[in-house]
Design a protein around this motif. Structure first.
Motif, short mmCIF file in Angstrom:
data_model
loop_
_atom_site.label_atom_id
_atom_site.label_comp_id
_atom_site.label_asym_id
_atom_site.label_seq_id
_atom_site.Cartn_x
_atom_site.Cartn_y
_atom_site.Cartn_z
N TYR A 20 2.78 -34.91 45.39
CA TYR A 20 3.32 -34.42 46.66
C TYR A 20 3.89 -35.54 47.51
CZ TYR A 20 0.91 -30.29 45.19
OH TYR A 20 0.48 -29.24 44.47
N ALA A 99 4.94 -27.95 43.24
CA ALA A 99 5.48 -29.26 43.61
C ALA A 99 6.99 -29.18 43.74
CB ALA A 99 5.08 -30.28 42.56
N LYS A 100 7.45 -28.52 44.78
CA LYS A 100 8.90 -28.35 44.92
C LYS A 100 9.52 -29.42 45.80
CE LYS A 100 7.86 -24.80 48.30
NZ LYS A 100 7.77 -23.36 48.48
N ILE A 102 9.72 -32.55 45.11
CA ILE A 102 10.36 -33.65 44.37
C ILE A 102 11.79 -33.27 44.02
CG2 ILE A 102 10.29 -34.91 42.19
CD1 ILE A 102 7.34 -35.03 42.43
N GLU B 24 5.08 -30.09 35.65
CA GLU B 24 6.28 -30.79 36.12
C GLU B 24 7.12 -31.31 34.96
OE1 GLU B 24 7.50 -30.95 39.14
OE2 GLU B 24 5.84 -29.72 39.85
N ARG B 27 8.94 -28.40 33.49
CA ARG B 27 10.07 -28.01 34.35
C ARG B 27 11.29 -28.89 34.09
NH1 ARG B 27 10.68 -27.51 39.88
NH2 ARG B 27 9.58 -29.44 40.28
N ARG B 28 11.05 -30.10 33.57
CA ARG B 28 12.15 -31.03 33.31
C ARG B 28 12.55 -31.04 31.84
NH1 ARG B 28 9.35 -32.28 37.58
NH2 ARG B 28 10.39 -33.25 39.36
N SER B 113 6.79 -40.03 44.03
CA SER B 113 7.57 -39.48 45.14
C SER B 113 9.05 -39.33 44.83
CB SER B 113 7.38 -40.35 46.38
OG SER B 113 7.63 -41.68 46.05
N GLU B 115 12.11 -39.21 41.18
CA GLU B 115 12.28 -38.82 39.77
C GLU B 115 12.07 -39.97 38.79
OE1 GLU B 115 12.98 -35.90 38.00
OE2 GLU B 115 12.35 -34.96 39.86
#
Lengths: 102, 340
Positions: A20, A99-100, A102, B24, B27-28, B113, B115
């Motif tokens: 976050y 976690a939107k 990023i 995450e 998602r990528r 924080s 990419e």
């Protein structure tokens, strides 16, 4: 400089706040670590002149004040986000948050 | 983001953070992620899953977990390890460990924080997959190139020829034309490949080097100390090999100076050349092989003497006139097993 949270406690907050970015206590934690480093650095700086000492003391005092402020901020936001203050565990409601940011 | 088939091994002692990281990463576009606790069965995870990248999520409270990076590098030295650690003392500790031990390839600071972490994982996975692909192609190409050619390329990168002492061994399937006519082409090829594979295994087990497959047989050389003895022992094994029942073949042996190098058009890139050995010794071994019956080895007397290898069924066949040789060559032969 007094420390309200020790390294393990602050690291625990960051470890849980893995992804976050926004309104995240981890950013405050990072600032606290940086202020501690800055303070420590000033204490170890060479003081060749009286003016040097004055410069380093001024920075160290400012770092200590900022550190106190940020620790206070951390305590407040952890309370606001309803973290378990005894174990410093992130509340389940935050864990489910996607976690939107990023 | 584009889907990738890169395999990621995620080491994380916390279920919550590992689930979040997996989500995450998925998602990528990372579809293949295997989670393992750092205290779990790493060997199974690494050897069974065969990851492209290992991600280690370090938690400050579990500092002993850092030892997992050493274990990973021991199990899979070429797999990159990306460690993530919280800012402050934790990331400093992990970075110092990475510098000192080289067990960690990249250290990324938490919280993630931006990419950067995902880009690093993507780049490392792509690089690793590219290496894998090259290794795969190289393995396939190596399989097409004889061992002797690979060795010659290593020893003589500029491609110059080399004269050396060697024992030369030829095998050749007897009555192959009749066999081809009597068998289905696929069946003949399968039998031929099985026979050549077994012959190659026997040769390599005795330090022989296959120069080339001659269609129905093998041309191999033995170099260095004990070459004649090794070649003769190998010939004995080949002559009695069970694949003789499949496609019977004869063996010819000779020793002496030979010339090895690349022949063909290798001056221009893309043109074809191949490694070969030439000389009267090669010629002689080929001729002796052509005279051998199925399961029989014919060799020069001088090779047998150099090998100091006695057989109960060794028989002199006297001087053999070989076309192209001014004088007849004293030869001996033995039949390993009778072939019907």
């Amino acid at each position: 400089m007094e420390e309200r949270f020790d390294t393990a406690q602050i690291s625990k907050v960051i470890d849980q706040a893995l992804l976050y970015q926004c309104a995240c206590p981890a950013q405050v934690c990072r600032a606290i670590f940086e202020l501690r480093e800055l303070h420590q650095y000033q204490l170890n700086c060479a003081n060749d002149t009286a003016n040097d000492r004055l410069v380093h003391e001024t920075i160290a005092r400012a770092a200590a004040r900022s550190h106190e402020l940020m620790e206070e901020c951390l305590a407040k936001i952890l309370t606001l986000e309803q973290w378990d203050m005894a174990t410093l565990t992130m509340p389940a409601s935050l864990r489910k948050k996607p976690a939107k940011t990023i | 983001m584009r889907q990738t088939d890169a395999k990621l091994l995620l080491l994380d002692s916390k279920h919550y953070s590992s689930a979040l990281l997996q989500e995450e990463l998925q998602r990528r576009g990372f579809a293949s992620i295997f989670h393992c606790d750092p205290s779990g069965n790493l060997k199974n995870a690494v050897t069974g899953f065969d990851p492209d990248v290992v991600i280690f999520n370090h938690h400050y409270e579990n500092q002993n977990d850092l030892a997992v990076c050493a274990a990973i590098k021991q199990l899979a030295p070429s797999v990159p390890v990306v460690a993530i650690a919280s800012s402050g003392p934790a990331v400093k500790l992990v970075s110092a460990r990475a510098r000192e031990t080289r067990q960690i390839d990249v250290v990324i600071e938490k919280p993630l924080s931006d990419e950067r972490f995902f880009m690093v994982v993507g780049d490392l996975a792509a690089a690793r997959q590219s290496v894998r692909q090259q290794q795969f192609h190289l393995a396939r190409l190596s399989n097409l190139v004889p061992a002797a050619a690979l060795e010659a390329m290593k020893q003589h990168p500029s491609g110059e020829a080399e004269m050396f002492e060697a024992a030369v061994l030829f095998t050749d399937i007897r009555r192959s034309t009749e066999m081809i006519a009597s068998l289905r082409p696929e069946a003949y090829f399968a039998a031929l490949n099985r026979s050549l594979s077994e012959q190659t295994r026997a040769l390599e087990a005795r330090h022989g080097t296959v120069v080339k497959y001659t269609g129905d047989g093998v041309l191999a050389v033995f170099r260095g100390m004990g070459r004649s003895r090794l070649a003769l022992r190998c010939a004995q094994i080949l002559a009695g090999h069970e694949t003789q029942k499949l496609l019977p073949f004869g063996v010819g042996l000779a020793h002496g100076l030979i010339l090895g190098g690349f022949v063909g058009d290798f001056q221009q890139a893309g043109r074809r050349s191949q490694y070969d050995v030439i000389g009267s010794t090669v010629h002689l071994a080929a001729r002796l092989c052509s005279l051998a019956s199925p399961g029989e080895v014919i060799m020069t007397r001088s090779l047998q003497a150099a090998a100091r290898f006695e057989f109960p069924n060794l028989r002199p066949i006297g001087p053999v006139a070989i076309r192209g040789f001014a004088q007849s060559v004293e030869c001996v032969a033995f039949q390993s097993v009778p072939i019907n």
